[in-house]
Design an enzyme around this catalytic site. Structure first.
Site: not given
Ligand code: ACO
Length: 436
Positions: A313, A371
């Site tokens: 998140h 979720d």
């Molecule tokens: N699985 C694997 N790796 C992940 C995940 C995941 N679900 N989420 C983040 N990471 C990793 C990223 O690859 C990144 O790694 P790095 O530092 O080595 O490059 C690090 O964790 C930081 O993640 P970001 O993508 O920079 O974080 P951001 O804040 O931009 O993204 C998001 C947040 C979009 C929610 C992301 O965690 C994601 O895509 N999760 C899966 C989708 C999801 O569950 N979304 C629901 C959000 S809650 C809602 O809307 C109700």
């Protein structure tokens, strides 16, 4: 907004004079540096794609402490609201700032109930869609189309219009989502029933048919009500910011909320519950719990493009408090339906345990979000996967409209207009076609 004691000073290595920037304090949470005059003073913009460090507004609705894993609506912890209040009370709280007393609650619920029907013409509009259209495609169209039916509540600058459009949107969303479902299923639409609760009415419109009596199961009703409470608002997330930006042009509330619905659809946002359940299905098909190790390996491989959906998140760097409540609800619903041994739930629990112990997830502070379990609950209730995000949109509508109305009432509100760092071609002249 209260000025903090300290100021921020911005200095430049090229000898340009320092710039002092005011700092404001909220009631809780990080202070903000006011950069509104920065461009006028320096000719420079700030650069923050994804709004990683940018507060776009002041708001008194929802507070999140991502490190603690705390979520407050108008100061009340989500855990207390989810266990001591229902969705109608939560709507009243978000819209008007206070929990209702018994009389206010009765009046508010009654008002919402009196607006649950949609204009009969709406079903002809719906008929223009293919039967297999994605419910969120239908919802984007239907919500925007409300502005064509309710001309007496489209003036966002009129407080009465804002009030009535808020009630209409909250009241009609369940009807529209159920209509989208029935259209898809090829079943007749079921009209709202005034003696049912908000969640009970939704279950009835979804699952009743004209052929037999439908009795609302109180455990499922309460579970759905909790899903609504947990999704009701989440401060300046992507869809809420979309609603604010869209509404900042002065467009009507139905159009602004339709923009929120469209934004919510994406898998990085509201579409994650659908994506999380599809992911669990895929792992299950490939061998279930035994395949978790292989799946986690793929997730950790940046080139695979695979994410653990329902994990991570932007704001929570701790367990999403909504995920805990949703896990509890999940157990209750599966127990009520005799599905305690549901393989997907077992898989989700095993996946969560392994991920929470894995260095990749621990070091990045990736925890389950709401979720991760909401899809399992919705599926157990009988809601088809394609409709999950529409149910989220239904619940989030009150948050969107509360935030929109707060923005319009804010004397500092202006049309939203971000700037950019231009990296394209500098001025050049068009050559004659023959010379290009
Ligand atoms: N699985 C694997 N790796 C992940 C995940 C995941 N679900 N989420 C983040 N990471 C990793 C990223 O690859 C990144 O790694 P790095 O530092 O080595 O490059 C690090 O964790 C930081 O993640 P970001 O993508 O920079 O974080 P951001 O804040 O931009 O993204 C998001 C947040 C979009 C929610 C992301 O965690 C994601 O895509 N999760 C899966 C989708 C999801 O569950 N979304 C629901 C959000 S809650 C809602 O809307 C109700």
């Amino acid at each position: 907004m209260k000025l903090a004691d300290n100021k921020a000073t911005l200095s430049f290595s090229n000898g340009s004079p320092d710039v002092e920037l005011p700092v404001y304090q909220g009631t809780v949470g990080p202070d903000v540096i006011d950069i509104r005059k920065l461009y006028a003073q320096t000719g420079m913009f700030t650069y923050d794609p994804g709004f990683m460090s940018t507060g776009s507004c002041q708001s008194a609705i929802t507070y999140i402490d991502g490190d603690k894993g705390e979520l407050l609506y108008r100061g009340y912890p989500i855990e207390q609201l989810a266990t001591q209040c229902d969705f109608m009370e939560t709507c009243h709280l978000l819209l008007y700032g206070e929990l209702p007393n018994a009389e206010d609650k009765r009046k508010f619920s009654r008002t919402v109930t009196m607006h649950t029907m949609v204009n009969e013409q709406m079903q002809f509009f719906l008929r223009g869609f293919r039967r297999d259209a994605h419910p969120m495609a239908i919802m984007t169209g239907l919500v925007g189309a409300l502005s064509a039916f309710y001309h007496d509540s489209t003036d966002i600058n009129n407080p009465e219009h804002r009030e009535i459009s808020a009630i209409r949107l909250i009241a009609k969303m369940p009807t529209l989502v159920a209509m989208a479902y029935k259209y898809n299923a090829g079943q007749p639409y079921i009209y709202p029933k005034n003696d049912l609760s908000y969640a009970g009415n939704f279950l009835h419109m979804m699952f009743a048919t004209p052929c037999e009596e439908y009795v609302v199961n109180p455990v499922l009703e309460r579970a759905l009500d909790r899903i609504f409470i947990l999704h009701a608002d989440h401060e300046q997330n992507a869809s809420t910011s979309t609603v604010r930006l869209c509404g900042s042009s002065g467009t009507n509330p139905f159009a602004a909320i339709a923009a929120g619905v469209a934004c919510l659809w994406g898998p990085a946002h509201g579409g994650a519950n659908e994506a999380a359940l599809n992911m669990l299905h895929d792992i299950q098909r490939q061998g279930g719990v035994d395949k978790i190790g292989d799946f986690i390996k793929q997730v950790k491989d940046k080139n695979s493009g695979i994410k653990l959906m329902g994990f991570g998140h932007r704001v929570y760097k701790n367990y999403d408090p909504r995920a805990k409540l949703m896990q509890e609800t999940c157990k209750e619903v599966l127990g009520e339906l005799g599905l305690q041994n549901d393989p997907l739930f077992k898989l989700a629990m095993a996946l969560e345990k392994i991920a929470l112990e894995d260095e990749y997830f621990v070091s990045r502070k990736l925890y389950p979000n709401v979720d991760f379990y909401s899809g399992i609950v919705q599926r157990a209730i009988g809601i088809p996967v394609g409709l999950f995000t529409a149910v989220f949109a239904l619940a989030r509508t009150v948050g969107w409209i509360a935030q929109l109305n707060e923005m319009i009432g804010d004397p500092e509100y202006k049309i939203g207009r971000p700037r950019q760092l231009y990296t394209g071609a500098i001025r050049r002249d068009v050559l004659d076609l023959a010379k290009r």
